[in-house]
Design an enzyme around this catalytic site. Structure first.
Site, PDB file in Angstrom:
ATOM      1  N   SER A 131     -10.139  -0.243   7.061  1.00 13.52           N
ATOM      2  CA  SER A 131      -9.391  -0.271   5.668  1.00 13.52           C
ATOM      3  C   SER A 131      -8.739  -1.663   5.165  1.00 13.52           C
ATOM      4  O   SER A 131      -8.404  -1.658   4.240  1.00 13.52           O
ATOM      5  CB  SER A 131      -8.552   0.908   5.560  1.00 13.52           C
ATOM      6  OG  SER A 131      -8.911   2.015   5.589  1.00 13.52           O
ATOM      7  N   SER A 158      -9.442   2.359   2.154  1.00 14.20           N
ATOM      8  CA  SER A 158      -8.251   2.709   1.640  1.00 14.20           C
ATOM      9  C   SER A 158      -7.246   1.929   1.202  1.00 14.20           C
ATOM     10  O   SER A 158      -6.285   2.295   0.406  1.00 14.20           O
ATOM     11  CB  SER A 158      -7.456   3.814   3.000  1.00 14.20           C
ATOM     12  OG  SER A 158      -7.148   3.265   3.725  1.00 14.20           O
ATOM     13  N   LYS A 213       0.575  -1.335  -0.060  1.00 10.91           N
ATOM     14  CA  LYS A 213      -0.148   0.027   0.022  1.00 10.91           C
ATOM     15  C   LYS A 213       0.888   1.162   0.024  1.00 10.91           C
ATOM     16  O   LYS A 213       1.904   1.322   0.777  1.00 10.91           O
ATOM     17  CB  LYS A 213      -1.142  -0.015   1.283  1.00 10.91           C
ATOM     18  CG  LYS A 213      -1.903   0.982   1.270  1.00 10.91           C
ATOM     19  CD  LYS A 213      -2.791   1.074   2.538  1.00 10.91           C
ATOM     20  CE  LYS A 213      -3.722   2.167   2.575  1.00 10.91           C
ATOM     21  NZ  LYS A 213      -4.482   1.895   3.820  1.00 10.91           N
TER      22      LYS A 213
END
Length: 641
Positions: free
Chosen positions: A357, A333, A261
């Protein structure tokens, strides 16, 4: 019912004259600018305060309350004459404005003298300290430096374990053979791919090429990749192959491609945080989790989408889609890690969770993902939202892979005060027949029946606690902490560049008026919640909906681990008349007490050992012969609460 209407600004002059009928000078002797400032300030503040303060009723043997403008002037300027009228007007305006601000803090209970004392003390004492502290630690955004020494520890046991954290004994996948086509290779488990590399049926370089090819093929549809780390990937793959040729095998992640990420920093590559403001940012620091994976021999192929500044699935380059139904967005996210793992673009990825998330995108995209106990994985080099909530965890297709990756990345990070060397049990050695597992009303009944058939004692369960402000506690904690890490960003007006103005910009403006006292009260309420959850958690684990918002907030505040599992598929809403291969994923969560991630993992592996939902492949480019995706999509995704 609405409160009393405030005096319109146009009528304030009449109210002002009525308030002071015995003034020894005519109104025109005031300086006109001060009169206008005074009247407009009083009108606005009076209207604002009327929303917060009930007016006293004269029929209840109480003295009637003067209009706000009368009271302020009478209290602030008891001996007003033409000489001090100008200064008096300034005081009245200041008191009225401060009272407005205090009302935003639910602290409008001071008399006017005390309000003036507050203003004086804040200017002389508070503000210099605030500015000095901000200059020391808040000039750089993202919370990468100067972490708070106030550390959250989710440990329930009063006695610290003296056991050392040993490595897991992961199972061998002997007899694994290389499939003939690359599609089948892409959907193999991490352990199976590791066996192919170990037995030299495939090289890390070849595997890296396969996954980079898939990333580039599907990214235009899914919008899930921010940066390809191609040069680095081939360099790391070559090193993995070279080590193996010398007889050095680093373990099950040796030569395995993966994605991070893009809040996780990697030297020489952009770490964009998904944001327009930071899209050209290069942080030449190695995140601790990246170091751990590099030392395990894993190969980084891409920095994957994070929603802008780790909020939902909107980023500066678009909005990430769900591979199982590309008309939908992925939510959460950690959108890139979930979508790329689901689509077979990477064997696994690392995402993060502060408030849903990991759980939300894993559930939407139909993958297996672990939100570990808070403090399990070090966060040095990772953009920070909240130091007492942020967690890093793996996205995989198999629960066994989650266990292997957790084993590689867990441990004490010397630069992250919250990280700990937790002595987990080995999930591959847990005797599940000795466990008592609860199931909530919204638990997936198939999971309950499967585990029961494998000898687990399953009992109805309800997690009880009296704290009724769980969602608010999480928002106070997350938003205030986030604002501390992005103070400069807001003060410099960069929030105007943000991709979705109803997200961080709105939340962080609201956080600006959460007082330190109320933040501490929220943490005390959080402590009460933790104690009550601990007392109510009378089973070894429980099963329930992984995306129930109250449960997401509770789990993150308490620090509970949860593994999200795909448990089936249903038809999409409003499918094309001639059918489609697109599906809505069904999922559940297995929750365990803090430091008992191995229990949740063992139960998940037991369930997946006799089911195949996690092995299904999404129809990214094979929607069906008569299916097309409307542009723009017709599916409405509700905003985060």
């Amino acid at each position: 019912m609405k409160g009393p209407r405030p005096t319109p600004p146009g009528n304030m002059a009449a109210s002002f004259l009525h308030m002071c009928p015995d003034m020894s000078f005519p109104l025109p002797r005031f300086r006109s600018s001060l009169v206008l400032t005074l009247l407009s300030s009083l009108a606005v503040c009076s209207a604002f305060l009327s929303e917060f303060q009930p007016r006293r009723d004269c029929t209840n043997n109480t003295s009637p309350v003067l209009p706000e403008s009368h009271r302020l002037l009478a209290n602030t300027c008891p001996k007003m004459d033409s000489k001090n009228s100008s200064e008096c007007s300034k005081k009245v305006v200041e008191v009225s404005q401060i009272r407005c601000a205090l009302a935003l803090l639910d602290a409008d209970f001071f008399n006017d003298t005390k309000v003036q004392e507050i203003a004086k003390a804040a200017k002389e004492f508070n503000i210099p300290i605030v500015r000095a502290n901000r200059k020391l630690v808040a000039s750089i955004n993202g919370g990468l430096h100067n972490p708070s020494p106030l550390v959250f520890n989710p440990e329930w046991s009063k006695e610290q374990s003296q056991d050392k954290a040993g490595r897991f004994n992961h199972p061998l996948t002997l007899g694994t053979r290389r499939p003939k086509n690359e599609e089948d290779i892409a959907f193999m488990s991490v352990l199976e791919l590791g066996e192919l590399i170990k037995t030299k049926q495939i090289t890390s370089r070849e595997l890296t090429r396969i996954f980079l090819k898939r990333l580039k093929r599907y990214n235009p549809v899914l919008e899930a990749v921010i940066t390809y780390t191609e040069d680095l990937a081939y360099k790391q793959a070559q090193e993995a192959d070279k080590l193996l040729s010398k007889g050095v095998y680093l373990g099950p992640l040796h030569g395995i491609p993966y994605g991070l990420k893009d809040i996780i920093s990697v030297p020489h590559y952009n770490t964009t945080w998904g944001s327009t403001t930071f899209k050209n940012q290069v942080l030449n620091m190695e995140a601790w989790v990246y170091k751990r994976l590099k030392s395990a021999g894993a190969v980084l192929v891409a920095k994957l989408v994070t929603g802008s500044m780790a909020y939902d699935d909107i980023w500066f380059g678009g909005r990430t889609r769900n591979p199982w139904n590309i008309e939908e967005f992925s939510t959460g996210s950690s959108a890139g890690p979930a979508a790329c793992t689901s689509a077979g673009m990477v064997p696994f990825a690392i995402g993060s969770e502060t408030a849903g998330s990991i759980t939300f995108p894993a559930a939407r995209c139909g993958v297996t993902a672990l939100r570990p106990t808070f403090g399990t994985v070090g966060r040095t080099g990772v953009m920070s939202l909240s130091e007492s909530l942020d967690k890093l965890g793996p996205f995989c297709r198999y629960a066994a892979d989650c266990a292997v990756i957790l084993d590689a990345i867990r441990g004490k990070d010397p630069d992250d005060h919250s990280s700990r060397d937790i002595p987990f049990g080995d999930p591959f050695s847990v005797d599940i027949t000795k466990l008592t597992v609860g199931y909530l009303e919204d638990a997936d009944k198939e999971v309950v029946h499967v585990l029961e058939s494998k000898g687990v004692k399953m009992v109805p369960f309800k997690l009880n606690y009296s704290v009724n402000s769980v969602q608010g506690i999480l928002n106070f904690t997350m938003d205030v902490d986030m604002l501390a890490h992005f103070d400069e960003w807001q003060r410099s007006g960069k929030d105007d560049e943000y991709e979705a103005q109803d997200q961080w910009p709105l939340e962080l403006r609201r956080a600006r008026v959460v007082s330190a006292v109320d933040y501490v009260q929220a943490q005390r309420a959080r402590g009460k919640l933790i104690q009550e959850v601990k007392e109510s958690f009378t089973v070894d684990a429980f099963i329930g909906n992984a995306t129930d918002w109250e449960r997401v907030c509770m789990g993150n505040l308490v620090g509970l681990p949860v593994i999200v599992l795909p448990t089936g598929f249903t038809s999409i809403s409003n499918p094309p008349s001639n059918g489609t291969r697109r599906r809505t994923t069904v999922n559940t969560g297995i929750y365990a007490p803090p430091n008992h991630d191995h229990i949740a993992l063992a139960l998940a592996m037991a369930y997946q050992s006799v089911t195949s939902h996690h092995k299904q492949r999404p129809p990214i480019d094979d929607l069906g012969p008569n299916d097309t995706i409307p542009n723009p999509p017709t599916v409405t995704i509700p905003p985060r609460r």
